[in-house]
Write a protein that holds these residues in place. Structure first.
Motif, PDB file in Angstrom:
ATOM      1  N   THR A   1       0.904   4.206  -2.920  1.00  0.00           N
ATOM      2  CA  THR A   1       0.677   5.637  -2.709  1.00  0.00           C
ATOM      3  C   THR A   1       1.648   6.474  -3.530  1.00  0.00           C
ATOM      4  OG1 THR A   1       0.142   5.008  -0.454  1.00  0.00           O
ATOM      5  CG2 THR A   1       0.365   7.324  -0.908  1.00  0.00           C
TER       6      THR A   1
ATOM      7  N   ASN B   1      -5.278   2.408   3.707  1.00  0.00           N
ATOM      8  CA  ASN B   1      -4.239   1.422   4.002  1.00  0.00           C
ATOM      9  C   ASN B   1      -3.934   1.411   5.495  1.00  0.00           C
ATOM     10  OD1 ASN B   1      -2.141  -0.328   3.545  1.00  0.00           O
ATOM     11  ND2 ASN B   1      -0.688   1.338   3.311  1.00  0.00           N
TER      12      ASN B   1
ATOM     13  N   GLY C   1       0.811  -1.214   0.000  1.00  0.00           N
ATOM     14  CA  GLY C   1       0.000   0.000   0.000  1.00  0.00           C
ATOM     15  C   GLY C   1       0.842   1.260   0.000  1.00  0.00           C
TER      16      GLY C   1
ATOM     17  N   TYR D   1      -6.021   6.653  -0.522  1.00  0.00           N
ATOM     18  CA  TYR D   1      -5.427   5.315  -0.482  1.00  0.00           C
ATOM     19  C   TYR D   1      -4.559   5.134   0.749  1.00  0.00           C
ATOM     20  CZ  TYR D   1      -4.002   0.944  -2.411  1.00  0.00           C
ATOM     21  OH  TYR D   1      -3.837  -0.378  -2.595  1.00  0.00           O
TER      22      TYR D   1
END
Lengths: 101, 110, 164
Positions: free
Chosen positions: A44, A71, A40, A67
């Motif tokens: 990003t 995450n 994750g 995001y």
């Protein structure tokens, strides 16, 4: 400069594949969660690089912060779940307390 | 021109720390040691990459919109800087509470 | 005072993230920030604000560059351990006593430990002990020397620590 960003994105994608190995093989469930968190963070950065390639950074920045937050919350929720469940072995619950009794 | 060179340097060093974090995730023998590698390498890697991108974003000229976008990117970096150690700590605590045995140095010497 | 500070922080964030400066969007921002401030004014600051908060903020901002330097050192250390062919790690669990009392300083200390060379905070027991996972012996000795605890105590003006 675009080629440079494309190369960096490809390198990040390769690193994501490498971390996916730990996600598939990892001995415990916690290893898999860590692997998802690592992927994750890389995503990003990759989203903003995509924004630079498409020349729409102002839009991709918002997607990227959403995001990152999702995450973080997903990792925290999974950690909380295993903190309360006290076992990482599937099917066995409250492993520690039973051992004490 | 200076800004572009600076951003390239920042992004490449960020990628290097991402790389060490991933190799550590693959190589270390036990869950807690893997947390060591990922919790630090990812934080610094993301911080360096995002600041590199923010610097590159300014290289076209300091207009209001580009400065705003750079501030937003730095805010994402700040968020990751706060959130990543917290997530690392939460998962380590969950592992300790769930009974994952830490590997000590006596075990390694066998 | 708490209302005004919370509102200002929220509204600054609204301005940065929306990026629109016409009257319609700014009035929307004022309405929603006021609503959120009214509902949750006691989340950011539990006690009443005083002159001390400003001092703490300034000292914390001064602390950040040192922390960044420590993070870079820690990453180079971990990179050396990872890329070394034999992986010279000596993992151990250390129990670290602390005399910090306030919530915020405990949190700041735990996060700083997690970010500095080769150590992760695993748990806090009874607000007295940290359980810390160290990756090599040198790192554990550095941590037990307690340099960072003094810095944190100086920032948040804990009792029992003298100012330098």
């Amino acid at each position: 400069m675009e080629n440079f960003f494309l190369t960096i994105s490809l390198a990040l994608g390769f690193l994501v594949l490498l971390s996916l190995y730990r996600g598939v093989v990892g001995p415990t469930v916690l290893d898999r969660i860590v692997s998802v968190g690592v992927i994750g963070t890389k995503t990003t950065v990759m989203l903003i690089l995509m924004g630079l390639i498409y020349k729409r950074v102002d839009m991709f920045v918002d997607i990227s912060i959403a995001y990152a937050m999702l995450n973080f919350i997903a990792t925290l929720a999974a950690a909380k779940f295993f903190h309360v469940r006290k076992s990482v072995i599937p099917g066995v619950r409250f492993y520690k307390e039973r051992e004490v009794k | 021109m200076i800004l572009t060179i600076l951003s390239v340097l920042l992004i490449i060093s960020g990628i290097f720390f991402f790389f060490t974090a991933t190799v550590g995730l693959l190589r270390f023998p036990d869950f807690y040691c893997r947390m060591q590698a990922t919790g630090k390498g990812d934080t610094l890697g993301a911080l360096l990459c995002l600041s590199g991108i923010a610097v590159y974003n300014l290289s076209d000229g300091f207009t209001l919109s580009s400065v705003l976008v750079s501030i937003k990117i730095m805010l994402i970096a700040f968020f990751i800087f706060i959130a990543n150690p917290t997530a690392t700590h939460a998962i380590t605590r969950a592992g300790l509470n769930a009974g994952v045995k830490p590997l000590m140095k006596e075990d390694l010497q066998k | 005072m708490r209302y005004i500070t919370t509102f200002l922080i929220l509204f600054l964030n609204w301005l940065i993230w929306s990026g629109m400066f016409d009257a319609f969007h700014i009035s929307l921002g004022v309405i929603s920030c006021a609503l959120v401030t009214f509902l949750s004014h006691d989340l950011f600051f539990k006690e009443k604000l005083s002159y001390r908060n400003i001092v703490e903020t300034v000292r914390f901002i001064k602390y950040i560059p040192w922390l960044l330097y420590q993070i870079v050192l820690s990453n180079i250390h971990v990179a050396y351990l990872v890329l070394h062919p034999k992986m010279p790690i000596e993992p151990s669990m250390v129990r670290l006593e602390t005399e910090l009392k306030k919530d915020l300083s405990l949190v700041a200390y735990a996060n700083s430990i997690t970010l500095t060379p080769g150590t992760i905070t695993a748990d806090i027991v009874d607000r007295k002990h940290y359980i810390v996972h160290c990756i090599s012996k040198k790192v554990a000795d550095d941590l037990l020397a307690g340099d960072m605890e003094k810095r944190i105590a100086h920032i948040f003006e804990e009792a029992g620590y003298k100012e330098d």
